[in-house]
Write a protein that holds these residues in place. Sequence first.
Motif, short mmCIF file in Angstrom:
data_model
loop_
_atom_site.label_atom_id
_atom_site.label_comp_id
_atom_site.label_asym_id
_atom_site.label_seq_id
_atom_site.Cartn_x
_atom_site.Cartn_y
_atom_site.Cartn_z
N GLY A 255 0.64 -1.07 -0.17
CA GLY A 255 -0.15 -0.05 -0.21
C GLY A 255 1.17 1.58 0.09
O GLY A 255 0.60 2.13 -0.29
N PHE A 256 2.21 1.28 0.20
CA PHE A 256 2.97 2.40 0.39
C PHE A 256 3.88 2.39 -0.52
O PHE A 256 3.54 3.59 -1.53
CB PHE A 256 4.44 2.05 1.40
N VAL A 257 3.65 1.96 -1.15
CA VAL A 257 4.78 1.77 -2.89
C VAL A 257 3.40 2.78 -3.74
O VAL A 257 4.18 3.63 -4.21
CB VAL A 257 4.80 0.73 -3.43
N SER A 258 2.29 1.44 -3.02
CA SER A 258 0.99 2.21 -4.11
C SER A 258 0.95 3.59 -3.85
O SER A 258 0.72 4.32 -5.26
CB SER A 258 -0.13 1.56 -4.62
N SER A 259 0.66 4.37 -3.02
CA SER A 259 0.08 6.01 -2.75
C SER A 259 2.04 6.20 -3.03
O SER A 259 1.40 7.54 -3.29
CB SER A 259 0.14 5.67 -0.69
N CYS A 260 3.19 5.85 -2.77
CA CYS A 260 4.28 7.05 -3.80
C CYS A 260 4.07 6.61 -5.15
O CYS A 260 4.27 7.42 -5.71
CB CYS A 260 5.47 6.12 -3.37
N GLY B 284 5.48 5.81 -11.91
CA GLY B 284 5.03 6.01 -11.07
C GLY B 284 3.77 5.10 -11.24
O GLY B 284 2.99 4.96 -10.91
N ILE B 285 3.12 5.47 -12.88
CA ILE B 285 2.46 4.28 -13.45
C ILE B 285 2.61 2.96 -13.05
O ILE B 285 1.29 2.10 -12.11
CB ILE B 285 1.97 4.92 -14.59
N PRO B 286 3.79 2.59 -12.92
CA PRO B 286 3.17 1.18 -12.52
C PRO B 286 3.53 0.93 -10.99
O PRO B 286 3.02 0.24 -10.58
CB PRO B 286 4.73 0.09 -13.17
N LEU B 287 3.80 2.07 -10.26
CA LEU B 287 3.57 1.96 -9.03
C LEU B 287 3.18 1.42 -8.00
O LEU B 287 2.37 1.58 -7.63
CB LEU B 287 4.79 3.52 -8.02
N TYR B 288 1.89 2.69 -9.04
CA TYR B 288 0.56 2.73 -8.72
C TYR B 288 -0.57 1.25 -8.50
O TYR B 288 -1.15 0.52 -7.87
CB TYR B 288 -0.05 4.14 -9.08
N PHE B 289 -0.02 1.85 -10.47
CA PHE B 289 -1.31 0.66 -10.46
C PHE B 289 -1.12 -1.03 -10.85
O PHE B 289 -1.98 -1.93 -10.07
CB PHE B 289 -2.00 1.16 -12.47
N LEU C 175 -15.19 -7.01 -4.42
CA LEU C 175 -14.84 -6.27 -5.22
C LEU C 175 -13.56 -5.38 -4.67
O LEU C 175 -12.69 -5.01 -6.04
CB LEU C 175 -15.60 -4.47 -3.74
N SER C 176 -12.75 -5.96 -3.82
CA SER C 176 -11.40 -6.26 -3.92
C SER C 176 -11.12 -7.02 -5.53
O SER C 176 -10.01 -6.80 -6.39
CB SER C 176 -9.96 -6.56 -3.09
N LEU C 177 -11.63 -7.90 -5.82
CA LEU C 177 -11.36 -8.75 -7.19
C LEU C 177 -11.95 -7.81 -8.12
O LEU C 177 -10.97 -7.82 -8.97
CB LEU C 177 -11.79 -9.78 -7.04
N SER C 178 -12.60 -7.15 -8.31
CA SER C 178 -13.17 -5.80 -9.37
C SER C 178 -12.49 -5.10 -9.47
O SER C 178 -11.77 -4.84 -10.59
CB SER C 178 -14.42 -5.89 -8.91
N MET C 179 -11.60 -4.71 -8.69
CA MET C 179 -10.97 -3.30 -8.70
C MET C 179 -8.86 -3.99 -9.66
O MET C 179 -8.86 -3.47 -10.35
CB MET C 179 -9.98 -3.09 -7.34
N VAL C 180 -9.27 -5.35 -9.06
CA VAL C 180 -7.97 -6.13 -9.71
C VAL C 180 -8.05 -5.96 -11.16
O VAL C 180 -7.68 -5.53 -11.88
CB VAL C 180 -7.75 -7.62 -9.14
N PHE D 50 -1.51 -5.88 -7.03
CA PHE D 50 -1.00 -6.82 -6.14
C PHE D 50 -1.40 -6.81 -4.47
O PHE D 50 -2.27 -7.64 -3.88
CB PHE D 50 0.24 -6.59 -6.23
N LEU D 51 -2.15 -5.21 -4.02
CA LEU D 51 -2.55 -5.20 -2.72
C LEU D 51 -3.84 -5.63 -3.41
O LEU D 51 -4.43 -6.41 -1.91
CB LEU D 51 -2.92 -3.88 -2.26
N GLN D 52 -4.93 -5.37 -3.67
CA GLN D 52 -6.39 -6.34 -3.77
C GLN D 52 -6.33 -7.13 -4.31
O GLN D 52 -7.23 -7.99 -3.65
CB GLN D 52 -6.84 -4.98 -5.30
N THR D 53 -5.34 -7.91 -4.44
CA THR D 53 -5.74 -9.40 -4.96
C THR D 53 -4.96 -10.16 -3.95
O THR D 53 -5.62 -11.35 -3.24
CB THR D 53 -4.36 -10.02 -6.11
#
Length: 223
Positions: A106-111, A131-136, A163-168, A141-144
């Motif tokens: 989550g921290f990596v994605s926020s960065c 930033g694009i691959p770090l976020y998306f 809902l988490s799977l739908s985000m993935v 990975f987080l939602q999985t």
Amino acid sequence: MSAKMDNQTAISIPGALKLIGIITGTWGILIVLSATIAYLPDHPDFSLFTTYLSDIGDTVGWPQILFNSGTLIAAPMRYLSIVLIVLRLTQLSAGRTFAVSALIIGFVSSCGTVLITATPFSVSPSIHKLGIPLYFFGIVFLQTLIFIKEWSLKHVPKILPILSLSMVVVYFVFAALVMLNAKGVVSRSTPVIWEWLCFITSIIWVFAQSILLANVCSAPDQE
């Protein structure tokens, strides 16, 4: 007396999760809505199928100010929401390994969010692209991870891992289409609607997680 005072001043994780999650989701809606309204006068051809959110954030003037500054404020709010969700799931017996892994991802994605918004593509393409691959992919990975854990916890409503799977799925499709666009396989407009779906599903997710998890009955061994 001291123990009584500690109990009175202790922060309720479910209560904090509901409050912060609702504020974060509402803030996200206000950012996009206000930036889009500021974008419309000079861009009457705006469409969810042709205009990226990043196009709005890269438009000089109020659209860029509202979108980028608002998103920079939203990044730590979003991470705080993730922290509270992880803590709540830990209360429901999610486990330490899950908590540590989720907080790091989550921290990596926020960065990644900060890199994307602090440096629009027109300012620094290399940093923006970093930033694009770090976020998306961080989101994927987080939602999985959250999907797997929430699905295994009997106290968690099944709508939450769904809902988490739908985000993935949505984030993965968007990232894949962006890469295909970079190779000239699909048109520039093809991924656009998927970026908007990323935003919509993330807002629904944070509202659902913050409200429903806060109301979940505690695990039998929770104190």
